[in-house]
Design a protein around this motif. Structure first.
Motif, mmCIF file in Angstrom:
data_model
loop_
_atom_site.group_PDB
_atom_site.id
_atom_site.type_symbol
_atom_site.label_atom_id
_atom_site.label_comp_id
_atom_site.label_asym_id
_atom_site.label_seq_id
_atom_site.Cartn_x
_atom_site.Cartn_y
_atom_site.Cartn_z
ATOM 1 N N ASN A 1 -42.356 -18.043 -22.886
ATOM 2 C CA ASN A 1 -41.467 -16.946 -22.500
ATOM 3 C C ASN A 1 -41.407 -16.696 -20.998
ATOM 4 N N VAL A 2 -42.171 -17.467 -20.228
ATOM 5 C CA VAL A 2 -42.115 -17.311 -18.768
ATOM 6 C C VAL A 2 -40.707 -17.620 -18.279
ATOM 7 N N PRO A 3 -40.139 -16.759 -17.429
ATOM 8 C CA PRO A 3 -38.780 -17.009 -16.927
ATOM 9 C C PRO A 3 -38.761 -18.102 -15.863
ATOM 10 N N GLU A 4 -37.600 -18.377 -15.333
ATOM 11 C CA GLU A 4 -37.511 -19.325 -14.220
ATOM 12 C C GLU A 4 -38.293 -18.781 -13.028
ATOM 13 N N ILE A 5 -39.053 -19.670 -12.412
ATOM 14 C CA ILE A 5 -39.909 -19.296 -11.290
ATOM 15 C C ILE A 5 -39.343 -19.912 -10.011
ATOM 16 N N ASP A 6 -38.999 -19.061 -9.057
ATOM 17 C CA ASP A 6 -38.472 -19.572 -7.788
ATOM 18 C C ASP A 6 -39.583 -20.173 -6.938
ATOM 19 N N ILE A 7 -40.740 -19.506 -6.916
ATOM 20 C CA ILE A 7 -41.874 -19.971 -6.100
ATOM 21 C C ILE A 7 -43.161 -19.782 -6.896
ATOM 22 N N LEU A 8 -43.955 -20.838 -6.980
ATOM 23 C CA LEU A 8 -45.271 -20.736 -7.616
ATOM 24 C C LEU A 8 -46.330 -20.977 -6.546
ATOM 25 N N LEU A 9 -47.191 -19.989 -6.350
ATOM 26 C CA LEU A 9 -48.256 -20.072 -5.347
ATOM 27 C C LEU A 9 -49.581 -20.418 -6.014
ATOM 28 N N ILE A 10 -50.283 -21.383 -5.454
ATOM 29 C CA ILE A 10 -51.625 -21.727 -5.915
ATOM 30 C C ILE A 10 -52.582 -21.517 -4.750
ATOM 31 N N SER A 11 -53.636 -20.724 -4.974
ATOM 32 C CA SER A 11 -54.558 -20.414 -3.883
ATOM 33 C C SER A 11 -55.619 -21.499 -3.698
ATOM 34 N N HIS A 12 -56.077 -22.120 -4.799
ATOM 35 C CA HIS A 12 -57.061 -23.199 -4.708
ATOM 36 C C HIS A 12 -57.215 -23.830 -6.090
ATOM 37 N N ASP A 13 -58.033 -24.863 -6.181
ATOM 38 C CA ASP A 13 -58.021 -25.680 -7.396
ATOM 39 C C ASP A 13 -59.115 -25.372 -8.409
ATOM 40 N N HIS A 14 -59.786 -24.226 -8.325
ATOM 41 C CA HIS A 14 -60.745 -23.855 -9.359
ATOM 42 C C HIS A 14 -59.997 -23.558 -10.663
ATOM 43 N N TYR A 15 -60.681 -23.760 -11.776
ATOM 44 C CA TYR A 15 -60.015 -23.708 -13.079
ATOM 45 C C TYR A 15 -59.454 -22.339 -13.428
ATOM 46 N N ASP A 16 -60.014 -21.275 -12.877
ATOM 47 C CA ASP A 16 -59.491 -19.944 -13.173
ATOM 48 C C ASP A 16 -58.281 -19.597 -12.307
ATOM 49 N N HIS A 17 -57.816 -20.557 -11.493
ATOM 50 C CA HIS A 17 -56.628 -20.358 -10.658
ATOM 51 C C HIS A 17 -55.601 -21.484 -10.817
#
Length: 369
Positions: free
Chosen positions: A151-167
């Motif tokens: 159900n997630v809508p279209e995402i214009d920008i997806l930000l990732i802070s770092h590669d730990h599994y909870d992020h």
């Protein structure tokens, strides 16, 4: 006869050990959730883009120690998870917004959704039940997600802070990638996404203090006191980051995972005072004081930034530390009562508008039995 039996048993044990080693090796090679490390060519490029990369790894802007010996070894019993159910507002649809509007929706832990400059910005989306490389074990979510990946809508920008599994969650990325137009990620994280089938043309890699402009919204990567890695060894081959977002109407700062540092003042000097800070506030521990901020440090960082409002995140999601599940919000709101900084505490799944943010200061966790 007895010697032969011993040799036979030893032979079987050695064979089993060899099979286990082979299986572990194959798992590390072929299990996609573990991601992919940067090449030597990429590492050379990282060294040219940021002073934070040298000796084959990224480094924090200030002194950092991952684990600190402490005399605080008390095993005081705390409710790391609530006995009752955490209230969750199920999201059926997001509100319609104009270019001047700013809304925030918390999904639990650090996963958050902003509507800003008429766009939808998804931050560190983790929608899986577990925070782990296998998806069926590890730290388990303590509250429902307010919206499924479907159900997630279209995402214009997806930000990732770092590669730990909870992020950064493999299954979530696989499930929503078709809806994502742009990714902004710290240096090195693009390799994980590439292994998972994300089109590299959608990915904007960022070093600290670099800016990316997307559709009139400027995203700036900011430093932090943390570390990275999806395996117990080989840490810091990818960068970690906070993000400062701004347009002509609003300024928002997301800290990412970080310990406290003087860099908060520099962020303010470079980009100005944000109206809203989304601050990590949870998973802190006396044994790793440089990795995360205590509630007192969260408040100090917010004061350093000159913000009026802070929303605590990185709690009520996955248990990664020993404090009580509600301690981050309880302590921060108590400390802020004698500060110029105000704390907004929306429930999971509750969408708040910045122009009505003062309406969302309920201490709802006190009602969870």
């Amino acid at each position: 006869m007895r010697k032969n039996r011993i040799k036979k048993v030893l032979g079987i044990l050695l064979a089993l050990a060899a099979i286990l080693v082979l299986a572990a090796g194959l798992f590390l090679i072929f299990w996609p959730a573990l991601g992919k490390n940067p090449s030597r060519e990429q590492q050379a490029e990282y060294g040219e883009r940021t002073d934070a990369f040298y000796d084959g790894a990224f480094h924090t802007p200030e002194y950092f120690q991952l684990i600190v010996e402490t005399e605080d070894k008390t095993e005081e019993k705390t409710e790391q998870t609530p006995e009752g159910a955490i209230p969750v507002n199920k999201i059926t649809e997001l509100p319609e917004v104009g270019i001047q509007d700013l809304t925030f929706t918390w999904f639990g832990h650090s996963t958050s959704l902003l509507q800003m400059h008429g766009m939808t910005v998804f931050i560190d989306p983790v929608l899986s039940e577990y925070s782990s490389p296998v998806g069926v074990a590890g730290a388990r979510r303590m509250a429902e997600v307010p919206m499924t990946a479907e159900n997630v809508p279209e995402i214009d920008i997806l930000l990732i802070s770092h590669d730990h599994y909870d992020h950064l969650d493999y299954q979530t990325i696989k499930d929503i990638d078709a809806k994502v137009k742009n990714y902004c990620v710290p240096l090195g994280v693009e390799n994980h996404l590439e292994r998972w089938g994300v089109n590299l043309e959608k990915i904007h890699t960022m070093a600290w203090w670099e800016d990316t402009e997307i559709g009139g919204l400027t995203i700036s990567s900011t430093p932090g006191q943390h570390y990275s890695g999806r395996l117990p060894w080989g840490n810091n081959r990818t960068l970690w980051s906070g993000y400062f977002l701004q347009d002509e109407y609003h300024k928002v700062y997301y800290t990412g995972d970080t310990g406290y540092g003087e860099f908060f003042k520099e962020i303010r000097e470079r980009y100005g005072e944000p109206e809203l800070v989304l601050s990590e506030d949870g998973q802190y521990d006396p044994e790793w004081p440089y990795c995360h901020m205590s509630p007192r440090e969260v408040l100090q960082a917010a004061e350093d930034m000159g913000t009026e409002w802070v929303i605590p995140i990185h709690w009520a999601g996955f248990v990664l530390s020993r404090h009580a599940w509600d301690e981050p919000a309880e302590q921060l709101t108590t400390l802020a009562a004698s500060s110029d900084v105000s704390v907004s505490t929306p429930k999971i799944g509750e969408t708040i508008r910045l122009d009505r943010i003062e309406q969302y200061q309920e201490k709802w966790w006190r009602e969870v039995q």
